[in-house]
Scaffold this motif. Structure first.
Motif, PDB file in Angstrom:
ATOM      1  N   ASP A  87      -3.171  -3.003   3.390  1.00  0.00           N
ATOM      2  CA  ASP A  87      -3.959  -2.419   3.276  1.00  0.00           C
ATOM      3  C   ASP A  87      -5.545  -2.451   3.562  1.00  0.00           C
ATOM      4  O   ASP A  87      -5.616  -1.252   1.937  1.00  0.00           O
ATOM      5  CB  ASP A  87      -3.168  -0.968   3.989  1.00  0.00           C
ATOM      6  CG  ASP A  87      -3.856  -0.913   5.264  1.00  0.00           C
ATOM      7  OD1 ASP A  87      -3.501  -1.416   6.534  1.00  0.00           O
ATOM      8  OD2 ASP A  87      -3.999   0.095   5.638  1.00  0.00           O
TER       9      ASP A  87
ATOM     10  N   LEU B 260      -7.027   7.804   6.026  1.00  0.00           N
ATOM     11  CA  LEU B 260      -6.660   8.923   5.112  1.00  0.00           C
ATOM     12  C   LEU B 260      -8.206  10.195   6.344  1.00  0.00           C
ATOM     13  O   LEU B 260      -8.241  10.558   5.489  1.00  0.00           O
ATOM     14  CB  LEU B 260      -7.937   7.965   4.433  1.00  0.00           C
ATOM     15  CG  LEU B 260      -6.663   6.966   3.357  1.00  0.00           C
ATOM     16  CD1 LEU B 260      -7.918   6.657   2.239  1.00  0.00           C
ATOM     17  CD2 LEU B 260      -5.936   8.662   2.619  1.00  0.00           C
ATOM     18  N   GLU B 261      -9.420   9.383   6.925  1.00  0.00           N
ATOM     19  CA  GLU B 261     -10.572  10.321   7.150  1.00  0.00           C
ATOM     20  C   GLU B 261      -9.635  10.818   8.979  1.00  0.00           C
ATOM     21  O   GLU B 261     -10.043  11.905   8.928  1.00  0.00           O
ATOM     22  CB  GLU B 261     -11.020   9.108   8.174  1.00  0.00           C
ATOM     23  CG  GLU B 261     -11.848   8.087   6.999  1.00  0.00           C
ATOM     24  CD  GLU B 261     -13.294   7.451   7.899  1.00  0.00           C
ATOM     25  OE1 GLU B 261     -13.185   7.141   9.189  1.00  0.00           O
ATOM     26  OE2 GLU B 261     -13.944   6.567   6.873  1.00  0.00           O
TER      27      GLU B 261
ATOM     28  N   THR C 260      -0.280   4.456   1.297  1.00  0.00           N
ATOM     29  CA  THR C 260      -0.373   5.389   2.231  1.00  0.00           C
ATOM     30  C   THR C 260      -1.596   4.662   3.105  1.00  0.00           C
ATOM     31  O   THR C 260      -2.796   4.109   2.622  1.00  0.00           O
ATOM     32  CB  THR C 260      -1.271   6.635   1.635  1.00  0.00           C
ATOM     33  OG1 THR C 260      -0.174   7.330   0.959  1.00  0.00           O
ATOM     34  CG2 THR C 260      -1.407   7.787   3.388  1.00  0.00           C
TER      35      THR C 260
ATOM     36  N   PHE D  45       1.157  -1.137   0.492  1.00  0.00           N
ATOM     37  CA  PHE D  45      -0.348  -0.154   0.366  1.00  0.00           C
ATOM     38  C   PHE D  45       0.672   1.223   0.366  1.00  0.00           C
ATOM     39  O   PHE D  45       2.097   1.294   0.277  1.00  0.00           O
ATOM     40  CB  PHE D  45      -1.196  -0.379   0.941  1.00  0.00           C
ATOM     41  CG  PHE D  45      -0.539  -0.125   2.876  1.00  0.00           C
ATOM     42  CD1 PHE D  45       0.401   0.737   3.110  1.00  0.00           C
ATOM     43  CD2 PHE D  45       0.020  -1.660   3.222  1.00  0.00           C
ATOM     44  CE1 PHE D  45       0.691   1.084   4.244  1.00  0.00           C
ATOM     45  CE2 PHE D  45       0.783  -1.601   3.949  1.00  0.00           C
ATOM     46  CZ  PHE D  45       1.823  -0.685   4.768  1.00  0.00           C
TER      47      PHE D  45
ATOM     48  N   SER E  20      -4.721   3.513   4.055  1.00  0.00           N
ATOM     49  CA  SER E  20      -6.297   3.918   4.709  1.00  0.00           C
ATOM     50  C   SER E  20      -6.180   4.329   6.216  1.00  0.00           C
ATOM     51  O   SER E  20      -7.554   4.952   5.662  1.00  0.00           O
ATOM     52  CB  SER E  20      -6.383   2.871   4.002  1.00  0.00           C
ATOM     53  OG  SER E  20      -6.833   1.584   4.330  1.00  0.00           O
ATOM     54  N   GLU E  21      -5.955   3.665   6.924  1.00  0.00           N
ATOM     55  CA  GLU E  21      -6.482   3.848   7.997  1.00  0.00           C
ATOM     56  C   GLU E  21      -6.728   4.841   8.574  1.00  0.00           C
ATOM     57  O   GLU E  21      -7.132   5.485   9.741  1.00  0.00           O
ATOM     58  CB  GLU E  21      -6.048   2.848   9.344  1.00  0.00           C
ATOM     59  CG  GLU E  21      -4.331   2.799   9.173  1.00  0.00           C
ATOM     60  CD  GLU E  21      -3.684   1.594  10.212  1.00  0.00           C
ATOM     61  OE1 GLU E  21      -4.161   1.592  11.358  1.00  0.00           O
ATOM     62  OE2 GLU E  21      -2.463   1.167   9.436  1.00  0.00           O
TER      63      GLU E  21
END
Length: 474
Positions: free
Chosen positions: A473, A113-114, A108, A106, A110-111
């Motif tokens: 990820d 991103l928010e 970045t 992966f 993804s966990e």
């Protein structure tokens, strides 16, 4: 950065890679052995070939990141301002071709991103008291350990060097594993037990609010043990099961998250014990390895000419290339501290020639003050008179070479992954020389966690099962 994938190499190819690495490191040892604070005292710039000096002189930090380290900004086109010598291009190609790839599946995580400070893959109770970097690490390694435990039928996980117990807590209370947590510092163990109780209370309150979501089996906190683990002797406590398995002897999975120095060596040596079925090890702090004893471990690497690694080489292998490249791209003001510290070393030796490379207590916001102020404060920190006469013209000439200092340091970082590759390759070969099976997987985002390669070892070949451990990820 691209590189070598261990999964694609046979045992013989791994041994040949070790040969190639020792040859290359011997060739460029003068760069790797150099201390950047001796840039002026040892004329480090003058040690480079003239053609390299011409290619690198005058490059800005962003240009060094793009052209030398080959970490351009997204969408940036790489353009050389001059024709570089083939020897420098060969160095770049070799450094990229022989180092283990540190890029996971992966780009970045993804966990994050928010919210960059909260992993969306961990529930709030497991994020409490845990920084984003550690959230990423305990989740990724914990989930890998759970899969490895399942495919090797392990009955218990032993987390060695567990610190405050964040990984142990996630594996036991989050993933349902039976975990023994071993840590040598009583204060850290006390803190871990406090956090265990706090987390259990939080989870129980959640159960009361949502009775339908209560798990069938009772939750088990990690079993904490205060014990130093010696790299030179087997630790009986480490091998003792928490409970006797009804199917016979215990099958242990040993793990360590950034096991420092010789602690990694201890885990590798315990792997040969019959009770141990699997190992998942992320090492760090290579400069703390015993010399001799901590490296080399394999007979193959020990027999290779030029395999010795000095403290300076092992320390350099712990630098974060990706993080430094980002600093270069941002032209971070703190980069000039390399030059300031090198100028201070010149002043120190001018006053006391026998005093070499003394530790200097950090000077707050050093990049915001003038070089003369920095040198005077530095002199005071090493016990010398801060009012010693200084040559203002010489200091100005040194500051004018700021980009040269950064360029030389960038060269050492370009080569540093080769040192880490040799250390990790030696560990893989050590496991294989005993007749066992070992792989190396990039598990963390290198931007978050520079030491991101996990050594996975098993007593029996897993074949395609290793692919289960390399999940991206989601």
């Amino acid at each position: 950065m691209p590189g070598v994938s261990v999964r694609g190499l046979s045992y013989e190819e791994r041994r040949q890679l070790a040969v190639n690495l020792t040859r290359v490191l011997s060739l460029y040892r003068s760069i790797l052995d150099a201390y950047i604070i001796e840039f002026f005292t040892d004329n480090l710039w003058g040690t480079l070939p003239c053609s390299w000096q011409e290619a690198l002189d005058g490059l800005t930090p962003p240009q060094l990141a793009t052209l030398l380290l080959e970490v351009p900004r997204e969408g940036e086109v790489v353009r050389y301002r001059s024709v570089w010598p083939l020897t420098l291009l060969a160095l770049k190609s070799t450094a990229r071709a022989l180092a283990f790839t540190r890029m996971p599946g992966f780009q970045t995580p993804s966990e994050f991103l928010e919210n960059p400070s909260q992993s969306s893959r961990l529930t709030a109770p497991f994020r409490k008291h845990v920084r984003p970097k550690k959230q990423h690490e305990i989740r990724r390694l914990g989930e890998l350990v759970k899969k490895l435990s399942d495919v090797t039928a392990c009955t218990q996980v032993v987390d060695v060097g567990s610190g405050q117990g964040h990984l142990s807590r996630f594996m036991s209370l989050g993933l349902g594993l039976k975990v023994k947590s071993i840590e040598g510092d009583q204060r850290l163990v006390g803190r871990a037990q406090h956090l265990d109780r706090e987390l259990l209370q939080t989870l129980e309150k959640g159960d009361q609010r949502n009775p339908q979501g209560v798990q069938a089996s009772p939750r088990r906190s990690p079993h904490h043990v205060v014990r130093w683990v010696d790299a030179t002797a087997l630790c009986e406590e480490l091998l003792l099961p928490l409970e006797t398995s009804p199917r016979g002897g215990a099958r242990l999975l040993l793990t360590g998250l950034h096991a420092c120095g010789d602690l990694s060596v201890a885990l590798l040596r315990h792997f040969s014990c019959p009770e141990v079925a699997a190992l998942a090890l992320v090492g760090c702090c290579y400069m703390k390895l015993s010399d001799p004893g901590g490296y080399p471990l394999s007979r193959w690497v020990a027999a290779l000419p030029g395999s010795q690694l000095s403290y300076r080489l092992r320390e350099g292998a712990c630098h974060a290339l990706e993080e430094y490249a980002e600093r270069l791209q941002d032209e971070a003001p703190g980069l000039r501290t390399h030059c300031y510290r090198a100028a201070l070393e010149t002043a120190i030796r001018g006053a006391r020639p026998e005093l070499r490379r003394p530790g200097v207590q950090g000077i707050p916001r050093a990049h915001e003050i003038k070089i003369e102020q920095y040198v005077r404060r530095g002199l005071q920190r090493v016990g010398l008179d801060p009012q010693l006469p200084l040559d203002a013209a010489a200091l100005g000439a040194q500051q004018a070479q700021e980009n040269r200092v950064v360029a030389f340091f960038s060269l050492t970082l370009l080569l540093a992954p080769l040192v880490e590759t040799l250390i990790l390759l030696d560990r893989l070969l050590y496991i294989q020389e005993q007749g066992f099976h070992a792989e190396l997987l990039p598990i963390f985002s290198p931007e978050l966690s520079p030491r991101n390669l996990v050594l996975v070892a098993t007593k029996q070949p897993l074949g395609q099962a290793f692919s289960l451990l390399e999940t991206e990820d989601g």
